[in-house]
Scaffold this motif. Structure first.
Motif, PDB file in Angstrom:
ATOM      1  N   ILE A 169       0.838  -1.195   0.000  1.00 16.02           N
ATOM      2  CA  ILE A 169       0.000   0.000   0.000  1.00 16.02           C
ATOM      3  C   ILE A 169       0.874   1.246   0.000  1.00 16.02           C
ATOM      4  CG2 ILE A 169      -1.728   1.301   1.293  1.00 16.02           C
ATOM      5  CD1 ILE A 169      -2.799  -1.245   0.081  1.00 16.02           C
ATOM      6  N   THR A 170       0.535   2.183  -0.871  1.00 12.84           N
ATOM      7  CA  THR A 170       1.249   3.450  -0.906  1.00 12.84           C
ATOM      8  C   THR A 170       0.267   4.550  -1.273  1.00 12.84           C
ATOM      9  OG1 THR A 170       3.133   4.634  -1.865  1.00 12.84           O
ATOM     10  CG2 THR A 170       1.893   3.233  -3.351  1.00 12.84           C
ATOM     11  N   GLU A 171       0.638   5.788  -0.966  1.00 19.13           N
ATOM     12  CA  GLU A 171      -0.260   6.902  -1.260  1.00 19.13           C
ATOM     13  C   GLU A 171      -0.036   7.405  -2.680  1.00 19.13           C
ATOM     14  OE1 GLU A 171       3.559   8.708  -0.141  1.00 19.13           O
ATOM     15  OE2 GLU A 171       2.314   7.101   0.694  1.00 19.13           O
ATOM     16  N   ARG A 172      -1.088   8.034  -3.210  1.00 19.76           N
ATOM     17  CA  ARG A 172      -0.980   8.676  -4.523  1.00 19.76           C
ATOM     18  C   ARG A 172      -1.412  10.124  -4.352  1.00 19.76           C
ATOM     19  NH1 ARG A 172      -3.945   6.777 -10.152  1.00 19.76           N
ATOM     20  NH2 ARG A 172      -2.971   8.338 -11.519  1.00 19.76           N
ATOM     21  N   PRO A 173      -0.473  11.041  -4.259  1.00 17.44           N
ATOM     22  CA  PRO A 173      -0.813  12.434  -3.962  1.00 17.44           C
ATOM     23  C   PRO A 173      -1.546  13.110  -5.111  1.00 17.44           C
ATOM     24  CG  PRO A 173       1.517  12.244  -4.480  1.00 17.44           C
ATOM     25  CD  PRO A 173       0.983  10.845  -4.417  1.00 17.44           C
ATOM     26  N   GLY A 174      -2.285  14.178  -4.780  1.00 17.55           N
ATOM     27  CA  GLY A 174      -2.903  15.004  -5.804  1.00 17.55           C
ATOM     28  C   GLY A 174      -4.373  14.789  -6.025  1.00 17.55           C
ATOM     29  N   VAL A 175      -5.047  14.020  -5.145  1.00 14.90           N
ATOM     30  CA  VAL A 175      -6.454  13.723  -5.383  1.00 14.90           C
ATOM     31  C   VAL A 175      -7.306  14.990  -5.366  1.00 14.90           C
ATOM     32  CG1 VAL A 175      -6.849  13.154  -2.937  1.00 14.90           C
ATOM     33  CG2 VAL A 175      -8.434  12.333  -4.677  1.00 14.90           C
ATOM     34  N   LEU A 176      -7.051  15.894  -4.422  1.00 19.53           N
ATOM     35  CA  LEU A 176      -7.839  17.123  -4.356  1.00 19.53           C
ATOM     36  C   LEU A 176      -7.548  18.037  -5.545  1.00 19.53           C
ATOM     37  CD1 LEU A 176      -7.778  18.024  -0.553  1.00 19.53           C
ATOM     38  CD2 LEU A 176      -9.679  17.094  -1.885  1.00 19.53           C
ATOM     39  N   ASP A 177      -6.277  18.112  -5.932  1.00 17.10           N
ATOM     40  CA  ASP A 177      -5.922  18.939  -7.075  1.00 17.10           C
ATOM     41  C   ASP A 177      -6.609  18.469  -8.354  1.00 17.10           C
ATOM     42  OD1 ASP A 177      -4.322  20.514  -5.499  1.00 17.10           O
ATOM     43  OD2 ASP A 177      -2.461  19.455  -5.993  1.00 17.10           O
ATOM     44  N   SER A 178      -6.643  17.132  -8.540  1.00 16.76           N
ATOM     45  CA  SER A 178      -7.265  16.612  -9.765  1.00 16.76           C
ATOM     46  C   SER A 178      -8.763  16.890  -9.778  1.00 16.76           C
ATOM     47  CB  SER A 178      -6.996  15.114  -9.897  1.00 16.76           C
ATOM     48  OG  SER A 178      -7.598  14.402  -8.836  1.00 16.76           O
ATOM     49  N   VAL A 179      -9.412  16.787  -8.607  1.00 16.92           N
ATOM     50  CA  VAL A 179     -10.852  17.088  -8.540  1.00 16.92           C
ATOM     51  C   VAL A 179     -11.104  18.561  -8.827  1.00 16.92           C
ATOM     52  CG1 VAL A 179     -12.830  17.200  -6.982  1.00 16.92           C
ATOM     53  CG2 VAL A 179     -11.361  15.175  -6.976  1.00 16.92           C
ATOM     54  N   ARG A 180     -10.265  19.405  -8.244  1.00 16.32           N
ATOM     55  CA  ARG A 180     -10.451  20.845  -8.454  1.00 16.32           C
ATOM     56  C   ARG A 180     -10.226  21.241  -9.909  1.00 16.32           C
ATOM     57  NH1 ARG A 180      -7.129  21.789  -2.909  1.00 16.32           N
ATOM     58  NH2 ARG A 180      -8.903  21.720  -1.472  1.00 16.32           N
ATOM     59  N   ARG A 181      -9.224  20.642 -10.531  1.00 24.05           N
ATOM     60  CA  ARG A 181      -8.980  20.927 -11.946  1.00 24.05           C
ATOM     61  C   ARG A 181     -10.163  20.502 -12.805  1.00 24.05           C
ATOM     62  NH1 ARG A 181      -3.645  19.176 -10.798  1.00 24.05           N
ATOM     63  NH2 ARG A 181      -4.148  17.113 -11.596  1.00 24.05           N
ATOM     64  N   SER A 182     -10.731  19.342 -12.445  1.00 22.13           N
ATOM     65  CA  SER A 182     -11.887  18.851 -13.179  1.00 22.13           C
ATOM     66  C   SER A 182     -13.086  19.771 -13.027  1.00 22.13           C
ATOM     67  CB  SER A 182     -12.238  17.429 -12.702  1.00 22.13           C
ATOM     68  OG  SER A 182     -13.379  16.942 -13.354  1.00 22.13           O
ATOM     69  N   LEU A 183     -13.307  20.245 -11.793  1.00 29.83           N
ATOM     70  CA  LEU A 183     -14.430  21.160 -11.547  1.00 29.83           C
ATOM     71  C   LEU A 183     -14.235  22.483 -12.269  1.00 29.83           C
ATOM     72  CD1 LEU A 183     -15.066  20.508  -7.736  1.00 29.83           C
ATOM     73  CD2 LEU A 183     -16.473  19.761  -9.658  1.00 29.83           C
ATOM     74  N   ASN A 184     -12.999  22.983 -12.242  1.00 28.75           N
ATOM     75  CA  ASN A 184     -12.726  24.259 -12.904  1.00 28.75           C
ATOM     76  C   ASN A 184     -12.870  24.157 -14.423  1.00 28.75           C
ATOM     77  OD1 ASN A 184     -12.211  25.528 -10.475  1.00 28.75           O
ATOM     78  ND2 ASN A 184     -10.005  25.082 -10.547  1.00 28.75           N
TER      79      ASN A 184
END
Length: 266
Positions: free
Chosen positions: A249-264
């Motif tokens: 198991i490892t983290e994948r950073p950037g989930v919030l950024d990708s959602v925000r880019r999609s919304l924008n």
């Protein structure tokens, strides 16, 4: 790793302390020059993945000393706990000195595709990586109903080569080796393989409501579609032993950024 001392290997599995594959792996590690200690579940613990459950009496989990066939000088324990529990216990103060590597298997049946998530054999190896140890899961591609005498020696045959790869890798590396259940002379060259989507077989579950109440009935079905070329399932079916590096198991950073880019963008 440079040292005059012998490297220490913790040998475990998920098929239980009485599995001939466990003894074969321990003997192979010993013959490769490792100091060996064996600790495996006291009963079959197949399919438990990374579970750290154990049978507890208060804060105690019982150990039972065992002598493995043809390995009278190897310290061996039957542990009332799952494979990953055994590995974590070794890293939390039980074993002194600590192991340098964890070798898990030889599993009855291949561990292929993303279904390795469910394997207790693989779960033990991934648990080792959490302690910074190199680990190897070894599996023999036996039929669903294994032959009377599986070719354990074929899996052991490839052990020295794969251990060289493992010891040259960074700390925490986890490798999965699958070997055809054939005589060594009938096996192809070792190949690196990527994971297939699932594996060679799938478990199908039916719901049934009968005279004994509601129940889930499980049975194994072969996957009808041909495996994708280059995957572990395809190469193993073609007679090649396969080697795959696994990651926990490892983290994948950037989930919030990708959602925000999609919304924008919308």
């Amino acid at each position: 790793m440079a040292s005059s001392r012998r490297l220490r290997a913790l040998i475990t599995n998920d098929d239980g302390i009485n599995s001939p594959g466990l003894s074969a792996l321990a003997a192979g590690a010993r013959d490769a020059g490792f100091e060996v200690v064996v600790a495996a579940p006291h009963v079959d613990a197949s399919g438990v993945g990374g579970s750290v459950m154990s049978v507890r009496d208060g804060d105690r989990t019982l150990l039972h000393r065992r002598e493995l066939p043809d390995l009278p000088d190897v310290t061996a324990y039957a542990v009332e706990g799952h494979p990953a529990y055994i590995v974590h216990s070794a890293g939390r103060g039980w074993l002194d000195p600590l192991p340098d590597v964890v070798l898990s298997g030889i599993n009855v049946g291949a561990n292929l595709g993303h279904a390795v998530l469910h394997s207790g054999t693989v779960g033990a190896a991934l648990a080792a990586s959490m302690h910074g140890w190199r680990a190897l899961a070894v599996s023999l591609d036996t039929p669903w109903t294994p032959l009377e005498r599986p070719h354990w020696e074929s899996a052991v045959h490839f052990l020295p080569e794969v251990l060289d790869v493992l010891l040259a890798a960074p700390d925490g590396t986890v490798l999965s080796l699958n070997v055809p259940d054939r005589p060594v002379a009938d096996i192809g060259e070792l190949r690196e393989a990527r994971l297939s989507t699932f594996g060679a077989v799938q478990v199908h579950v039916d719901y049934r409501d009968g005279e004994h109440g509601e129940a889930l009935h499980s049975f194994v079905t072969e996957i009808s579609t041909p495996p994708e070329p280059g995957t572990d399932a395809a190469l193993l079916a073609a007679g090649h032993p396969t080697l795959t590096e696994l990651q926990g198991i490892t983290e994948r950073p950037g989930v919030l950024d990708s959602v925000r880019r999609s919304l924008n963008a919308g």
